[in-house]
Design an enzyme around this catalytic site. Structure first.
Site, PDB file in Angstrom:
ATOM      1  CG  ASP A   9      -3.565  -3.851   3.780  1.00 24.68           C
ATOM      2  OD1 ASP A   9      -3.203  -5.023   3.676  1.00 24.68           O
ATOM      3  OD2 ASP A   9      -3.341  -3.148   2.504  1.00 24.68           O
ATOM      4  CB  SER A  10       0.938  -4.004   4.239  1.00 21.53           C
ATOM      5  OG  SER A  10       0.493  -4.102   3.103  1.00 21.53           O
ATOM      6  CB  CYS A  72      -3.270  -7.540   5.626  1.00 19.09           C
ATOM      7  SG  CYS A  72      -1.331  -7.849   5.064  1.00 19.09           S
ATOM      8  CD  GLU A 151       0.503   0.765  -0.927  1.00 21.74           C
ATOM      9  OE1 GLU A 151       0.550   1.796  -0.607  1.00 21.74           O
ATOM     10  OE2 GLU A 151      -0.473  -0.186  -0.564  1.00 21.74           O
ATOM     11  CB  CYS A 184      -2.927  -9.853  -2.154  1.00 20.83           C
ATOM     12  SG  CYS A 184      -2.570  -8.408  -1.895  1.00 20.83           S
ATOM     13  CG  HIS A 186      -2.560  -4.131  -2.106  1.00 19.46           C
ATOM     14  ND1 HIS A 186      -2.418  -4.548  -0.843  1.00 19.46           N
ATOM     15  CD2 HIS A 186      -1.973  -2.959  -2.168  1.00 19.46           C
ATOM     16  CE1 HIS A 186      -1.761  -3.788  -0.141  1.00 19.46           C
ATOM     17  NE2 HIS A 186      -1.450  -2.295  -0.863  1.00 19.46           N
TER      18      HIS A 186
END
Ligand code: DGL
Length: 270
Positions: A9-10, A72, A151, A184, A186
Site C-alpha cells: 500500500d502507499s 491500495c 497518515e 481507499c 485508508h
C-alpha cells in the site's frame, strides 16, 4: 507452501486488509510494505503510481512471496492488469472484491463511491460495478483530505468529523444512497466518523473482507496454503518514519508490531 503473502500500500491503509488476512488466514505469513515516504499516491500521475507500485513489488519479490495483494485502490486501478500479466505469481487487487461486496449489499442499486482522486479519475469502480450489474446508479466522489489525515493519525475527534462532513457534503444530493464503497484502504480507519455523517441507513463497504476471502480461494485453487505448523512470523516494512508507522500500526491492531523495519525502496534496482 511455506512462503509469505506480499501486501503493498502507499502507507498504513493496507493494514486494514492485513488485519482481515490475519483473521481469515491465521496460518499465513505476511510481508507488508507501506510506501509512507511517498504517500499519498492519490494525486499523482498514472506514470508515477505505476512506477512506485512496481518498485514496491520488486522489493517484495526479493522476499520470495507466493502471492501479491495490492491493498491500495489507487495502485490497483492503474497497475493490476499489468501486474497480473507480467508476474508469475497470483495478484489480487481490492477493487473487484469491493465492487462485488457492494452489489451484494445494495437493495436499491444506488451506490456511492469515495476514493482518492486517482481512483475516482480512473473510473475503475464504476466499470467494475457496471460489469457485474448494468443498472447500478453510482455517485463517485474524490476525498483528497482523508489519506493525509489518516497518515497523521487523526482517526476521530473534532478535526476528523469536520473534514469528513465537509468532504462528503456533495453526497447529500445523491438521494436514497443505501451503500457507500470506501474505495481507499485508508478509509475504514475513519469508518465510525463516516458512518455518523452519512447515517445508519447507509451500508459502508470496505473491500478487506472480500479481498481476504478471494486470497483464500486463490491459495486453495493453486494449492498454496501454508502447511507449516510453526507460528506465523509477519514482517512489516515502511519507506518512511518507523516510529510513526509503528505507533499507527499499534493503534490499528491494538498491539505492537515487533518486526517493523525501515527500508528505502528507492534503493531497489528496477
Ligand atoms: N490506501 C490507498 C488507496 O486505497 C491510499 C491512496 C493514497 O496514497 O492516496 O487508494
Amino acid at each position: 507452501m511455506n512462503k509469505p503473502i506480499g501486501v503493498i500500500d502507499s502507507g498504513v491503509g493496507g493494514l486494514t486488509v492485513v488485519h482481515e488476512l490475519m483473521r481469515q488466514l491465521p496460518k499465513e505469513k505476511l510481508v507488508y510494505l507501506g510506501d509512507t515516504l511517498r504517500c499519498p499516491y492519490g494525486p499523482r500521475s498514472a506514470e508515477e503510481i505505476k512506477q512506485f507500485t512496481w518498485e514496491m513489488v520488486d522489493f517484495l519479490l526479493t522476499k520470495d512471496i507466493k502471492l501479491l495483494v495490492v491493498a491500495c485502490n489507487t495502485a490497483t486501478a492503474y497497475t493490476l492488469n499489468e501486474l497480473q500479466e507480467q508476474l508469475s505469481i497470483p495478484v489480487i487487487g481490492v477493487i473487484q472484491p469491493g465492487a462485488r461486496a457492494a452489489i451484494t449489499a445494495t437493495q436499491n442499486n444506488r451506490v456511492g463511491i469515495i476514493g482518492t482522486e486517482g481512483t475516482i479519475r480512473s473510473n475503475a469502480y464504476s466499470e467494475a460495478l457496471h460489469t457485474i450489474k448494468s443498472d447500478i446508479v453510482v455517485n463517485p466522489l474524490a476525498c483528497p483530505a482523508f489519506v493525509p489525515m489518516v497518515e497523521q493519525g487523526t482517526l476521530s475527534g473534532e478535526i476528523a468529523t469536520k473534514t469528513v462532513a465537509e468532504t462528503l457534503l456533495p453526497l447529500k444530493y445523491f438521494s436514497d444512497m443505501d451503500t457507500l464503497i470506501l474505495g481507499c484502504t485508508h478509509y475504514p480507519l475513519l469508518k465510525d466518523v463516516i458512518q455518523d455523517i452519512v447515517g445508519p441507513q447507509v451500508t459502508l463497504i470496505s473491500s478487506s473482507e472480500e479481498t481476504a476471502r478471494e486470497t483464500s480461494t486463490i491459495l486453495e485453487v493453486n494449492q498454496l496454503f501454508n502447511d507449516e505448523l510453526e507460528p506465523c512470523y509477519h514482517q512489516f516494512y515502511t519507506t518512511g518514519d518507523v516510529e510513526k508507522f509503528t505507533s499507527l500500526t499499534k493503534r490499528i491492531f491494538n498491539s505492537s508490531i515487533e518486526n517493523l523495519k525501515s527500508v528505502s525502496i528507492e534503493k531497489v534496482v528496477i
